[in-house]
Design an enzyme around this catalytic site. Sequence first.
Site, mmCIF file in Angstrom:
data_model
loop_
_atom_site.group_PDB
_atom_site.id
_atom_site.type_symbol
_atom_site.label_atom_id
_atom_site.label_comp_id
_atom_site.label_asym_id
_atom_site.label_seq_id
_atom_site.Cartn_x
_atom_site.Cartn_y
_atom_site.Cartn_z
ATOM 1 N N ARG A 39 28.264 41.993 34.003
ATOM 2 C CA ARG A 39 27.548 42.467 35.116
ATOM 3 C C ARG A 39 27.368 44.304 35.527
ATOM 4 N NH1 ARG A 39 29.164 37.990 36.307
ATOM 5 N NH2 ARG A 39 30.990 38.633 34.890
ATOM 6 N N THR A 40 28.769 44.653 35.454
ATOM 7 C CA THR A 40 29.467 46.292 35.337
ATOM 8 C C THR A 40 28.337 47.302 34.571
ATOM 9 O OG1 THR A 40 31.891 46.270 35.958
ATOM 10 C CG2 THR A 40 30.864 48.084 35.008
ATOM 11 N N LYS A 73 35.212 56.029 11.863
ATOM 12 C CA LYS A 73 36.123 56.802 11.192
ATOM 13 C C LYS A 73 37.352 58.039 10.425
ATOM 14 C CE LYS A 73 31.237 57.743 9.647
ATOM 15 N NZ LYS A 73 30.129 58.544 9.671
ATOM 16 N N ARG A 80 33.672 52.889 29.938
ATOM 17 C CA ARG A 80 34.977 51.422 30.188
ATOM 18 C C ARG A 80 35.585 52.011 29.319
ATOM 19 N NH1 ARG A 80 34.691 45.292 32.092
ATOM 20 N NH2 ARG A 80 34.223 46.364 34.852
ATOM 21 N N HIS A 85 38.632 50.788 39.621
ATOM 22 C CA HIS A 85 37.462 50.019 39.382
ATOM 23 C C HIS A 85 36.835 51.036 40.461
ATOM 24 C CE1 HIS A 85 34.415 48.439 38.065
ATOM 25 N NE2 HIS A 85 34.441 47.040 37.337
#
Length: 353
Positions: free
Chosen positions: A91-92, A120, A141, A174
């Site tokens: 969703r986000t 790397k 996120r 959030h």
Amino acid sequence: MQRTQEMTSVQPDWENFYPRPVSDKVPFFNKDGRVYDCLFAQQFNRDLLTLLFRTADRLREVTQHKDGADYVSGLLSDKRAMLYFAQPSTRTFMSFLNACHVIGVKTSEIRDTSTSSEVKGETPEDTVRTFSSYVDMIIMRHPAPNFVEKTAWLMNRTGRPVPVVNGGSGKDQHPTQALLDVYTLYRSFNGDLDGRHVVMVGDLKRGRTVRSLSYLMKNYSGIRLSFVSPKEFRMEPDILEFLKRHGIPYEETEDFKGAMRTADAIYMTRIQDEHDKAGESKAVDYSPFYFKREHLKDIKENCIIMHPLPRRHEIDVAVDADPRAMYWRQERNGMWARAALIAYIFGVDGKIR
Ligand code: NCD
């Protein structure tokens, strides 16, 4: 550029900076009196929330017709955003991606760090700094607490700072979920949030959405909170302290049936077992914290049922058909609220309202 110099001269090192209270740190993430990096729910005051909600309402109206949709999608056609999602998201991610597209921001994405140069041996800090060579905003996120904040802090010390938007950081915050949650309350109660009884249910200890939502409650008067959870997953003391400081009454209880009767909004959450250290969630009986079909008769006629989603078993699927089930609309509200926020950060929100 001017801001970068200011920041460099006044900011201490990260190790000194990040333990400071959020209220002290917020000015470093603002620019020209506006939120620049959106990292903490505490950055939203009531006026800003109302402004963003009006912008979101207007966006949904205007984009119903092609002329309007074309107009708003031209507003930021010179901007590009990077979506860096180092934690699962449906969703986000979709919501931010489509929010960008609504207002014409072009997007690129990294969702799997195993495909980036981190394998790397590049540090995550260098990787995110690289993004700012290509884009005008980073939406991110990350599972590590403080990482989104650290990115914003680092970026603000470079010669080409770009705004950073927190799409979920660890167990902590959030903020844009809280934004869309309050937008959902605002729409459901015709803008009248004062005096509401909000009941938050489930894994309150490890759920970042309920933490951020609690912070936003300080913007409304007469709010009363009930935290309903198993004893293992009670709300953390820092949030309870915050509520005390702001004079917001709350109760902590395991009696879900009792709390739901007077609720104006019931905010359900799933068990956050990805944070388990040794499978401890399995020992907890979560079923008393489920909203079942038979509960519909016990709640107020205009009470709304919310959930940040994804859900497991904590809301009976049979509840979905009830008009008080708000979670699917809540999901869609997120796209409009985030589009409004991005427009605000880039300073074009006034052209929408
Ligand atoms: C929430 C999250 O990621 O914190 N989901 C979301 O963003 N809508 C809640 C959750 O995962 O339980």
